[in-house]
Design a protein around this motif. Structure first.
Motif, short mmCIF file in Angstrom:
data_model
loop_
_atom_site.label_atom_id
_atom_site.label_comp_id
_atom_site.label_asym_id
_atom_site.label_seq_id
_atom_site.Cartn_x
_atom_site.Cartn_y
_atom_site.Cartn_z
N LYS A 69 66.24 -92.68 54.76
CA LYS A 69 65.87 -91.34 54.32
C LYS A 69 65.50 -91.30 52.84
O LYS A 69 64.68 -90.50 52.43
CB LYS A 69 67.03 -90.37 54.58
CG LYS A 69 68.28 -90.64 53.73
CD LYS A 69 69.36 -89.60 53.97
CE LYS A 69 70.59 -89.87 53.10
NZ LYS A 69 71.65 -88.89 53.31
N ARG A 71 64.00 -93.63 51.19
CA ARG A 71 62.95 -94.58 50.84
C ARG A 71 61.60 -93.91 50.64
O ARG A 71 60.75 -94.42 49.95
CB ARG A 71 62.84 -95.64 51.93
CG ARG A 71 64.18 -96.25 52.33
CD ARG A 71 64.84 -96.98 51.20
NE ARG A 71 66.19 -97.40 51.59
CZ ARG A 71 66.96 -98.15 50.82
NH1 ARG A 71 66.55 -98.54 49.64
NH2 ARG A 71 68.18 -98.48 51.23
N GLY A 72 61.40 -92.76 51.27
CA GLY A 72 60.13 -92.06 51.08
C GLY A 72 60.34 -90.93 50.10
O GLY A 72 60.76 -89.84 50.48
N GLU A 124 63.12 -86.02 48.16
CA GLU A 124 62.93 -86.71 49.44
C GLU A 124 61.81 -86.04 50.23
O GLU A 124 61.78 -84.83 50.39
CB GLU A 124 64.22 -86.65 50.24
CG GLU A 124 64.16 -87.44 51.55
CD GLU A 124 65.45 -87.32 52.33
OE1 GLU A 124 65.37 -87.48 53.55
OE2 GLU A 124 66.49 -87.08 51.72
N GLU A 125 60.87 -86.86 50.68
CA GLU A 125 59.80 -86.32 51.51
C GLU A 125 60.34 -85.94 52.88
O GLU A 125 61.27 -86.54 53.38
CB GLU A 125 58.68 -87.35 51.63
CG GLU A 125 58.01 -87.65 50.29
CD GLU A 125 56.87 -88.64 50.42
OE1 GLU A 125 56.61 -89.08 51.55
OE2 GLU A 125 56.27 -88.97 49.39
N GLU A 135 59.10 -86.28 55.74
CA GLU A 135 58.88 -87.26 56.80
C GLU A 135 58.48 -88.60 56.20
O GLU A 135 57.96 -88.68 55.08
CB GLU A 135 57.79 -86.78 57.76
CG GLU A 135 56.43 -86.66 57.10
CD GLU A 135 55.36 -86.16 58.05
OE1 GLU A 135 54.21 -86.62 57.93
OE2 GLU A 135 55.66 -85.31 58.91
N LEU A 136 58.72 -89.64 56.94
CA LEU A 136 58.31 -90.98 56.55
C LEU A 136 57.16 -91.44 57.44
O LEU A 136 56.96 -90.91 58.52
CB LEU A 136 59.47 -91.97 56.70
CG LEU A 136 60.74 -91.74 55.88
CD1 LEU A 136 61.77 -92.81 56.24
CD2 LEU A 136 60.45 -91.75 54.41
N THR A 137 56.45 -92.42 56.95
CA THR A 137 55.52 -93.16 57.80
C THR A 137 56.14 -94.51 58.06
O THR A 137 56.53 -95.21 57.12
CB THR A 137 54.15 -93.32 57.12
OG1 THR A 137 53.57 -92.03 56.91
CG2 THR A 137 53.22 -94.17 57.99
N ASP A 186 59.34 -88.76 62.03
CA ASP A 186 58.48 -89.65 61.26
C ASP A 186 57.25 -90.04 62.07
O ASP A 186 57.28 -90.05 63.30
CB ASP A 186 59.23 -90.93 60.87
CG ASP A 186 60.42 -90.66 59.97
OD1 ASP A 186 60.42 -89.62 59.28
OD2 ASP A 186 61.36 -91.48 59.95
N CYS A 196 55.30 -96.47 52.76
CA CYS A 196 55.85 -96.36 54.10
C CYS A 196 56.99 -97.36 54.29
O CYS A 196 57.18 -98.27 53.47
CB CYS A 196 54.77 -96.58 55.16
SG CYS A 196 54.20 -98.29 55.29
N THR A 197 57.73 -97.19 55.35
CA THR A 197 58.74 -98.16 55.75
C THR A 197 58.12 -99.07 56.79
O THR A 197 57.59 -98.60 57.79
CB THR A 197 59.98 -97.45 56.34
OG1 THR A 197 60.58 -96.63 55.33
CG2 THR A 197 61.01 -98.46 56.82
N HIS A 221 55.56 -100.87 49.44
CA HIS A 221 56.20 -100.22 50.58
C HIS A 221 57.66 -100.66 50.67
O HIS A 221 58.12 -101.47 49.86
CB HIS A 221 55.47 -100.57 51.88
CG HIS A 221 54.02 -100.20 51.86
ND1 HIS A 221 53.59 -98.90 51.96
CD2 HIS A 221 52.90 -100.96 51.76
CE1 HIS A 221 52.26 -98.86 51.91
NE2 HIS A 221 51.82 -100.11 51.79
#
Length: 289
Positions: free
Chosen positions: A34, A36-37, A73-74, A76-78, A118, A176-177, A201
């Protein structure tokens, strides 16, 4: 593969992996990735306990006192899955074949990502980029990914991890992750591509291997085949010297891989085909949480 058999396999993997991601990984996945983006928001004065890595040195120099960057924190992640589809993934002597384990691991991560709202995308690679599936959301998209994981037929047999990482880094501009899922049977040096990808990334490596690959059994004269290059060789496995040399070769290759990942600061989970991959993923997620 016939359509009915394919649909049956898709449904089986969907039921198994969706249940795992919902019941086991729901919280673990979110806590592991969570943060990381993150999107840059503002700067403020440094406070005791702030991470020194967040110091904005330009602003600090301008005002002659420390300032740190504040991130939000965004929503959503990609998530990108880089899946190795080279010929060596077809090996399977202990447990299920590597390709089946890779498919289940990838599908579980995909369902975890979707449940966290995500986007999920995928790159199939051998020693070329075999297929790129852009990141999207939704059950229909997930089922398409699972179908491809089960039934995709690559054009080439070799492995080039550097190529896959470079392609992903160029194709996905937003941070992105990324999960790199491979057996890491690659004679090329991919350290530079790994380091660059991990700086841009959030990169995680998952190695899937068969325990039979780590040592030769004592079964007399056997023919070994390099599935990626197609060459064959007869080997006397009853010779202790031959078995020891093979084990030393495997250990040396494994140590090179581990050293490369450590130097590039990339987290790793190693999963044997007869292991419970749930335990390995849980350990990985907890380590990052």
């Amino acid at each position: 593969m016939e359509t009915s058999e394919l649909l049956k396999k898709v449904r089986h993997i969907e039921i198994k992996t969706r249940g795992l991601s919902r019941n086991i990984f729901a919280g673990q996945y979110h806590s592991a990735f969570k943060g990381r983006g993150m999107a840059f928001s503002e700067v403020r004065e440094y406070q005791y306990g702030d991470d020194v890595r967040d110091i904005d040195w330009n602003v600090t120099a301008r005002y002659n006192k420390p300032y740190v960057k504040v991130f939000e924190e965004e929503r959503e992640l990609t998530v990108m899955l880089l899946v190795d589809v080279s010929a060596s993934r077809n090996f399977g002597a202990v447990g299920e074949a590597k390709r089946e384990m890779m498919a289940e691991v990838a599908a579980t991560i995909a369902f975890s990502a979707i449940q966290n709202n995500d986007k999920i995308g995928m790159i199939f690679f051998s020693d070329k980029i075999e297929k790129f599936i852009p990141p999207k959301k939704g059950r229909k998209h997930i089922l398409y990914i699972i179908r491809e994981l089960i039934d995709f037929q690559p054009e080439s047999t070799g492995t080039n991890i550097s190529l896959a990482l470079e392609y992903m880094t160029n194709a996905i501009k937003k941070r992105c992750t990324t999960f790199l899922i491979s057996d890491f049977v690659d004679g090329n040096d991919y350290k530079n591509a790994l380091s660059i990808a991990n700086r841009r990334h959030d990169l995680v490596a998952i190695q899937v291997y068969d325990r039979r690959e780590t040592q030769l059994p004592d079964v007399g004269l056997i023919k070994l085949q390099d599935s990626e290059r197609g060459c064959e060789q007869w080997v006397d496995s009853s010779s202790a010297n031959v078995r020891n040399r093979y084990a030393a070769w495997w250990n040396s290759r494994q140590e090179r891989m581990l050293s490369t990942l450590r130097k590039s600061r990339v987290d790793l989970a190693t999963i044997a085909t007869n292991d419970d991959f749930v335990v390995a993923l849980m350990t990985l997620f907890k380590r990052r949480g």
